[in-house]
Design an enzyme around this catalytic site. Structure first.
Site, PDB file in Angstrom:
ATOM      1  CB  SER A 184      -0.940   0.001   1.199  1.00  0.00           C
ATOM      2  OG  SER A 184      -0.205  -0.051   2.395  1.00  0.00           O
ATOM      3  CG  HIS A 212      -4.265  -1.409  -1.174  1.00  0.00           C
ATOM      4  ND1 HIS A 212      -4.925  -0.204  -1.285  1.00  0.00           N
ATOM      5  CD2 HIS A 212      -3.815  -1.467   0.108  1.00  0.00           C
ATOM      6  CE1 HIS A 212      -4.869   0.446  -0.139  1.00  0.00           C
ATOM      7  NE2 HIS A 212      -4.200  -0.297   0.730  1.00  0.00           N
ATOM      8  CE  LYS A 243      -7.480  -0.783   1.808  1.00  0.00           C
ATOM      9  NZ  LYS A 243      -6.968  -1.806   2.705  1.00  0.00           N
TER      10      LYS A 243
HETATM   11  C1  LIG Z   1      -6.800  -2.104   4.147  1.00  0.00           C
HETATM   12  C2  LIG Z   1      -6.114  -3.373   4.377  1.00  0.00           C
HETATM   13  C3  LIG Z   1      -6.548  -4.242   5.377  1.00  0.00           C
HETATM   14  C4  LIG Z   1      -7.649  -3.880   6.344  1.00  0.00           C
HETATM   15  O1  LIG Z   1      -8.889  -3.984   5.729  1.00  0.00           O
HETATM   16  P1  LIG Z   1     -10.199  -3.720   6.617  1.00  0.00           P
HETATM   17  O2  LIG Z   1     -11.242  -4.533   5.959  1.00  0.00           O
HETATM   18  O3  LIG Z   1     -10.460  -2.236   6.546  1.00  0.00           O
HETATM   19  O4  LIG Z   1      -9.889  -4.162   7.990  1.00  0.00           O
HETATM   20  C5  LIG Z   1      -5.919  -5.458   5.497  1.00  0.00           C
HETATM   21  N1  LIG Z   1      -4.892  -5.807   4.702  1.00  0.00           N
HETATM   22  C6  LIG Z   1      -4.429  -4.983   3.734  1.00  0.00           C
HETATM   23  C7  LIG Z   1      -3.297  -5.424   2.873  1.00  0.00           C
HETATM   24  C8  LIG Z   1      -5.021  -3.737   3.551  1.00  0.00           C
HETATM   25  O5  LIG Z   1      -4.555  -2.922   2.612  1.00  0.00           O
END
Ligand SMILES: *Cc1c(COP(=O)(O)O)cnc(C)c1O
Length: 398
Positions: A184, A212, A243
């Site tokens: 990320s 992502h 996301k």
């Molecule tokens: C955003 C993200 C998470 C967390 O996701 P949530 O559903 O908001 O808890 C977990 N792993 C990665 C790689 C992320 O980018």
């Protein structure tokens, strides 16, 4: 109130403010979209959400959530195995599995929850977990909870070191290699073809958290695994519904039937915490269905990303190379990155600056995230702000 404790908290907060790394929350009064209204800054273009496909305010997604609320009420008031499983959970999980090409999937209230519920369940004494050093915080914490497993870390995407670690845990079973699909802070992809080959050579299993990458990578948005043509070859996939897939909340683990059954029996967040609210299950399902029938959204995201990245390059910015929708611009010191993002906000563009300790000292950055929802006009207005602020701050010469 304990004065000594309150005093300690305040001292720590003051230190953050002094270091210029204190985070101020911004408050939106409209749905997440390409443009939002922010209490603190008025109408702004958003270049920092994970709303990659613009599904967060899509009428089909919102309506599905409302119908879910009407049919199932506010929530389960129970954990899954007691009386907290609605039929929509099964429908959503079957759809996630089908979407990703795995036999089964299990939903969690977040991907954070999924990652903290996975490793401790599958890795007991005698097992080993090998993790990329830049993996997401939820993987790091999830791996920590597997306290009986042997835990190793390899340098970011360093395949030689991964192989050394695999050799060093030869007496462990199972051996789990875990990586983000898209990292990320850099926007780069895991070297999955090599990771899969090494895992095969040493009899290890591979876990990819593609939070992502889902909705972003691959021709039809099925993620980094589709991008590499590895569908069906990854043992375990974790991901988020918070996301690209609607943006509400929720996460999942996808894999074999035996894996999902094991998690239902033994994963602690499943056993001791409420299920995903039905309204969120319904809106997420609608988001997946919409993506399946509109793969051109993924193409639009890719076109937008190329457009924005090329324009930044022409202007004289040098964003890190990446194939994802994350476009990081390294600016140096943390306080400077925050100052640049403040100036961009004043110019009508909401984009976050990240600094130490999220990224290494001296590599603070402005992280641009592109959305398929952005129009060309919105991107041009955002680019004009980047040009103006770039000159004001000296990031761009002349
Ligand atoms: C955003 C993200 C998470 C967390 O996701 P949530 O559903 O908001 O808890 C977990 N792993 C990665 C790689 C992320 O980018």
């Amino acid at each position: 109130m304990n004065q000594a404790f309150e005093g300690k908290l305040q001292t720590d907060l003051d230190a953050l403010k002094k270091a210029g790394t204190y985070k101020h929350l911004r408050h939106l009064t409209t749905p997440m979209a390409a443009e939002v209204h922010m209490e603190e800054a008025g109408d702004v273009i958003v270049l920092s959400s994970n709303n990659y496909l613009g599904l967060a305010d899509l009428p089909e997604v919102v309506e599905a959530g409302k119908r879910g609320l009407d049919q199932f009420g506010a929530g389960t008031a129970s954990v899954r195995f007691i009386c907290g499983t609605f039929s929509i959970h099964r429908v959503l999980e079957e759809r996630i599995a089908e979407f990703l090409g795995t036999p089964a999937a299990l939903s969690y209230v977040s991907c954070w929850n999924a990652n903290t519920g996975l490793f401790a369940t599958i890795c007991e004494a005698g097992s080993a977990i090998i993790s990329d050093e830049l993996n997401h915080a939820s993987i790091i914490d999830g791996v920590r909870l597997a306290s009986k497993a042997r835990r190793e870390r390899f340098k970011h995407s360093n395949m030689r070191e991964l192989e050394e670690k695999l050799q060093s845990v030869a007496d462990c079973f199972p051996v789990v290699v875990v990586t983000d699909g898209v990292f990320s802070m850099e926007g780069d992809l895991a070297r999955l073809p090599e990771i899969v080959e090494l895992a095969r050579k040493y009899g290890a299993i591979v876990v990819v958290d593609d939070s992502h990458g889902t909705g972003v990578m691959g021709k039809t948005g099925r993620g980094t695994i589709e991008h590499y043509g590895l569908t069906g070859q990854i043992d375990i996939i974790t991901g988020t519904l918070g996301k690209a897939l609607g943006g509400a909340a929720g996460g999942f683990v996808a894999g074999s039937n035996a894996l999902v059954d094991t998690l239902i029996q033994r994963s602690r967040p499943q056993l001791f915490s409420n299920a995903l609210p039905a309204t969120v299950a319904c809106s997420s399902l609608a988001a997946i269905e919409y993506l399946e029938s509109h793969p051109e959204l993924v193409e639009r995201l890719r076109d937008n990303t190329r457009y924005f990245r090329d324009a930044l390059n022409r202007m004289g910015y040098k964003p890190l190379d990446s194939e994802s929708a994350i476009v990081p611009i390294i600016v140096g010191e943390t306080a400077f990155a925050i100052a640049v993002s403040d100036k961009l906000l004043k110019a009508g563009v909401f984009v976050t600056g990240f600094g130490y300790p999220v990224v290494p000292e001296g590599t603070a950055r402005i992280r641009v995230q592109i959305s398929a929802a952005l129009t060309k006009d919105e991107m041009d207005r955002a680019l004009a702000a980047f040009e103006k602020v770039g000159r004001e701050t000296g990031l761009l010469k002349v």
